[in-house]
Design an enzyme around this catalytic site. Structure first.
Site, mmCIF file in Angstrom:
data_model
loop_
_atom_site.group_PDB
_atom_site.id
_atom_site.type_symbol
_atom_site.label_atom_id
_atom_site.label_comp_id
_atom_site.label_asym_id
_atom_site.label_seq_id
_atom_site.Cartn_x
_atom_site.Cartn_y
_atom_site.Cartn_z
ATOM 1 N N PHE A 32 8.928 -3.058 -3.097
ATOM 2 C CA PHE A 32 10.180 -2.765 -2.403
ATOM 3 C C PHE A 32 10.021 -3.023 -0.907
ATOM 4 O O PHE A 32 9.002 -2.702 -0.319
ATOM 5 C CB PHE A 32 10.528 -1.296 -2.659
ATOM 6 C CG PHE A 32 11.677 -0.794 -1.846
ATOM 7 C CD1 PHE A 32 12.934 -1.335 -2.020
ATOM 8 C CD2 PHE A 32 11.491 0.218 -0.914
ATOM 9 C CE1 PHE A 32 14.007 -0.873 -1.274
ATOM 10 C CE2 PHE A 32 12.562 0.682 -0.161
ATOM 11 C CZ PHE A 32 13.813 0.136 -0.351
ATOM 12 N N SER A 77 2.645 -1.714 -5.344
ATOM 13 C CA SER A 77 3.713 -0.740 -5.534
ATOM 14 C C SER A 77 4.611 -1.117 -6.721
ATOM 15 O O SER A 77 4.125 -1.191 -7.841
ATOM 16 C CB SER A 77 4.496 -0.594 -4.226
ATOM 17 O OG SER A 77 5.364 0.490 -4.317
ATOM 18 N N LEU A 78 5.871 -1.431 -6.494
ATOM 19 C CA LEU A 78 6.739 -1.877 -7.590
ATOM 20 C C LEU A 78 6.199 -3.141 -8.233
ATOM 21 O O LEU A 78 6.348 -3.352 -9.437
ATOM 22 C CB LEU A 78 8.145 -2.194 -7.063
ATOM 23 C CG LEU A 78 9.172 -1.100 -6.949
ATOM 24 C CD1 LEU A 78 10.506 -1.714 -6.526
ATOM 25 C CD2 LEU A 78 9.343 -0.370 -8.261
ATOM 26 N N ASP A 132 -1.693 0.825 -5.434
ATOM 27 C CA ASP A 132 -0.845 2.010 -5.399
ATOM 28 C C ASP A 132 0.463 1.778 -6.170
ATOM 29 O O ASP A 132 1.556 1.810 -5.581
ATOM 30 C CB ASP A 132 -0.577 2.499 -3.974
ATOM 31 C CG ASP A 132 -0.384 4.027 -3.951
ATOM 32 O OD1 ASP A 132 -1.026 4.721 -4.763
ATOM 33 O OD2 ASP A 132 0.412 4.526 -3.141
ATOM 34 N N HIS A 147 0.242 4.964 1.450
ATOM 35 C CA HIS A 147 0.625 3.990 0.423
ATOM 36 C C HIS A 147 -0.020 2.624 0.694
ATOM 37 O O HIS A 147 -0.529 1.973 -0.212
ATOM 38 C CB HIS A 147 2.155 3.883 0.444
ATOM 39 C CG HIS A 147 2.765 3.153 -0.721
ATOM 40 N ND1 HIS A 147 2.353 3.321 -2.018
ATOM 41 C CD2 HIS A 147 3.799 2.261 -0.771
ATOM 42 C CE1 HIS A 147 3.109 2.555 -2.826
ATOM 43 N NE2 HIS A 147 3.977 1.911 -2.083
#
Ligand SMILES: *[C@@H]1O[C@H](CO)[C@@H](O)[C@H](O)[C@H]1NC(C)=O
Ligand SMILES: *[C@@H]1O[C@H](CO)[C@@H](O)[C@H](O)[C@H]1NC(C)=O
Ligand SMILES: *[C@@H]1O[C@H](CO)[C@@H](O)[C@H](O)[C@H]1NC(C)=O
Ligand SMILES: *[C@@H]1O[C@H](CO)[C@@H](O)[C@H](O)[C@H]1NC(C)=O
Ligand SMILES: *[C@@H]1O[C@H](CO)[C@@H](O)[C@H](O)[C@H]1NC(C)=O
Ligand SMILES: *[C@@H]1O[C@H](CO)[C@@H](O)[C@H](O)[C@H]1NC(C)=O
Ligand SMILES: *[C@@H]1O[C@H](CO)[C@@H](O)[C@H](O)[C@H]1NC(C)=O
Ligand SMILES: *[C@@H]1O[C@H](CO)[C@@H](O)[C@H](O)[C@H]1NC(C)=O
Length: 456
Positions: free
Chosen positions: A90, A165-166, A189, A260
């Protein structure tokens, strides 16, 4: 109306592409870059606008767009080489991810590979929940690209998807489309919101590739806390990263995403492999810091896993591990590696109430290097050993001595503590050749300076 917007945004995209296109004077080759977010693109909401950019040793600084078969054939893509895809997550601001070029460069430096940047910037921007919705579509686009690579001679085993992430869950979607037959997925992450405690068909999981690993650094916030790979590395407690709480971090945004992003920066650093990022398989971080997981023999593991490009995370196992958590401490800066030491106190007489000691470790120049605060249980406790794992920055020199203090409280007087032995050794403790260093027979009622000797 929609048509109108499409035209406007197409125009916008073209203008941006032209602005971003640099011409290499010697070869007059056209370099491509990430698409830029524009306000018209946000109005199209869920429309996917994905672009694939190729970097290789022949074009380290000048990306080639490879959106279709024709592009691939006219590019430097080499099906005999392994292929690594980087999938970002994102994007709050719609800017190109600042770290993506350096990750690609380190990969190309380390290995002769095709590096593909998946640019879904425009779909990823503005609304996280909207971005979550388009993951399946994006996964489809990526798997079509991988099929084209197979036609160019790539093997499925040679694919390595690095998802941030995503992007980690996107990698999972793609892996599922290939029945988990491709080589490796690294989730940096992996995103938590909307994925925690969902079924394996919704998120990254160990069946998505032959080897799935994840690095967790913000599992109480943007990251997922549960293990999702064969091996899951947790940096420190997996939640709070050293250096991230500093008020010095200039922007609020940077502070918010610091934990993150640590997984990303640590992974980039690990590609150079300047120092070993060895992790300790363990059920919980508390058990790890209490010295319960000091060797690498866990389930059927024969070696501690390592973060980096090593084959299968350098794992050797009799049975394939699954969702195994492994912990490591890190420093606050590149290259993030620390040594891990097991410190054990064997107690004699301790007094009637619980007390605390502070141990300061001194190097060969008698400079303070690191510090531990330990709780000493009282007489009624059956526990006569105190164990803890300490991180140590090896650049500070060898530990030679300690300065130990009994900490007093204002409301009662301290009671002398007798320590039969303080023992320390570097871990992992999987070989019998480790050298232990000891300090014997300390009667602690005020401060003491003691030097280490070899253990008897
Ligand atoms: C053009 O590409 C060549 C070879 O890749 C490189 O050596 C040169 O520095 C590039 N020139 C510019 C202006 O970027
Ligand atoms: C592709 O990679 C292989 C293996 O490194 C190499 O032998 C071959 O020459 C490369 N092909 C091209 C066109 O560069
Ligand atoms: C590790 O590598 C071997 C051989 O390359 C492979 O068969 C295996 O599935 C890999 N994954 C794990 C988790 O061991
Ligand atoms: C102990 O673990 C380290 C780190 O994983 C490894 O390099 C070493 O080979 C292991 N030693 C033995 C005897 O297994
Ligand atoms: C002694 O230790 C026990 C067990 O930790 C604890 O419950 C008790 O409160 C302690 N007593 C004193 C006087 O600190
Ligand atoms: C090291 O720590 C001790 C104990 O806290 C302190 O007295 C001493 O001044 C420190 N030395 C340095 C160089 O910081
Ligand atoms: C004794 O101390 C060790 C090391 O701190 C700890 O791991 C263990 O849980 C303690 N045992 C009890 C019974 O408190
Ligand atoms: C520590 O004390 C014990 C018991 O008094 C004694 O047997 C031992 O030799 C001493 N160790 C050292 C290194 O002084």
């Amino acid at each position: 109306m929609a048509d109108h917007w499409n035209k406007v945004s197409l125009l916008g995209t073209l203008t941006i592409l032209i602005c971003f296109t640099a011409v290499n004077g010697t070869s007059s080759e056209t370099c491509s870059d990430f698409q830029s977010f524009s306000w018209t693109s946000i109005l199209r909401k869920s429309e996917l606008n994905v672009q694939f950019l190729l970097l290789t040793r022949r074009n380290v600084d000048c990306a080639q767009v490879i959106n279709d078969e024709n592009d691939i054939e006219n590019s430097n893509f080499n099906g005999s080489l392994p292929t690594k895809l980087i999938i970002h997550g994102f994007r709050l601001t719609g800017k190109k991810p600042s770290w993506i070029d350096s990750m690609a460069k380190e990969l190309i430096n380390a290995m002769d590979v095709n590096v593909v940047l998946v640019d879904w910037n425009i779909g990823a921007v503005a609304s996280y929940f909207n971005a979550v919705k388009i993951l399946d579509k994006l996964g489809e686009k990526i798997s079509i690209l991988l099929q084209l690579f197979v036609l160019q001679g790539s093997t499925k085993e040679s694919f390595h998807l690095i998802g941030i992430s995503l992007g980690a869950h996107v990698a999972g979607v793609v892996g599922r489309m290939f029945d988990g037959k491709f080589g490796r997925i690294t989730g940096l992450d992996p995103a938590g919101p909307k994925f925690s405690n969902t079924g394996v068909d919704k998120r990254l999981d160990p069946d998505d590739a032959m080897f799935v690993e994840a690095i967790h650094s913000d599992s109480d916030n943007f990251g997922i806390s549960q293990p999702v790979g064969h091996i899951d590395f947790y940096l420190n407690d997996g939640k709070k990263q050293p250096g991230c709480t500093q008020t010095l971090l200039y922007s609020v945004y940077k502070r918010v995403i610091c934990d993150h992003m640590r997984a990303v920066y640590l992974y980039i650093s690990s590609i150079k492999n300047r120092c070993p990022l060895v992790a300790f398989p363990c059920q919980t971080y508390e058990q790890f810091t209490n010295g319960k997981c000091v060797n690498c023999f866990f389930h059927s593991l024969q070696q501690c896993p390592r973060i980096g490009l090593l084959e299968n995370g350098s794992l050797q196992a009799l049975l394939q591990p699954r969702e195994v958590k492994a912990f490591l401490m890190t420093s606050s800066h590149v290259p993030f590696c620390v040594n891990h030491f097991l410190v054990e106190l064997f107690l004699g007489d301790v007094g009637t109430y619980n007390q605390h000691v502070e141990v300061i470790f001194l190097n060969n120049n008698y400079a303070n290097t690191s510090k531990l605060k330990l709780s000493i249980p009282n007489k009624s406790s059956k526990n006569r050993t105190v164990k803890t794992v300490m991180s140590y920055d090896p650049s500070r020199g060898n530990i030679m001595a300690i300065f130990i203090k009994l900490l007093s409280t204002w409301y009662r007087k301290t009671h002398a503590i007798y320590i039969e032995k303080l023992r320390m050794t570097e871990i992992p403790l999987n070989s019998s050749e480790r050298s232990f260093r000891c300090i014997y027979n300390m009667t602690l009622y005020k401060n003491l300076f003691q030097q280490f000797v070899n253990c008897q």
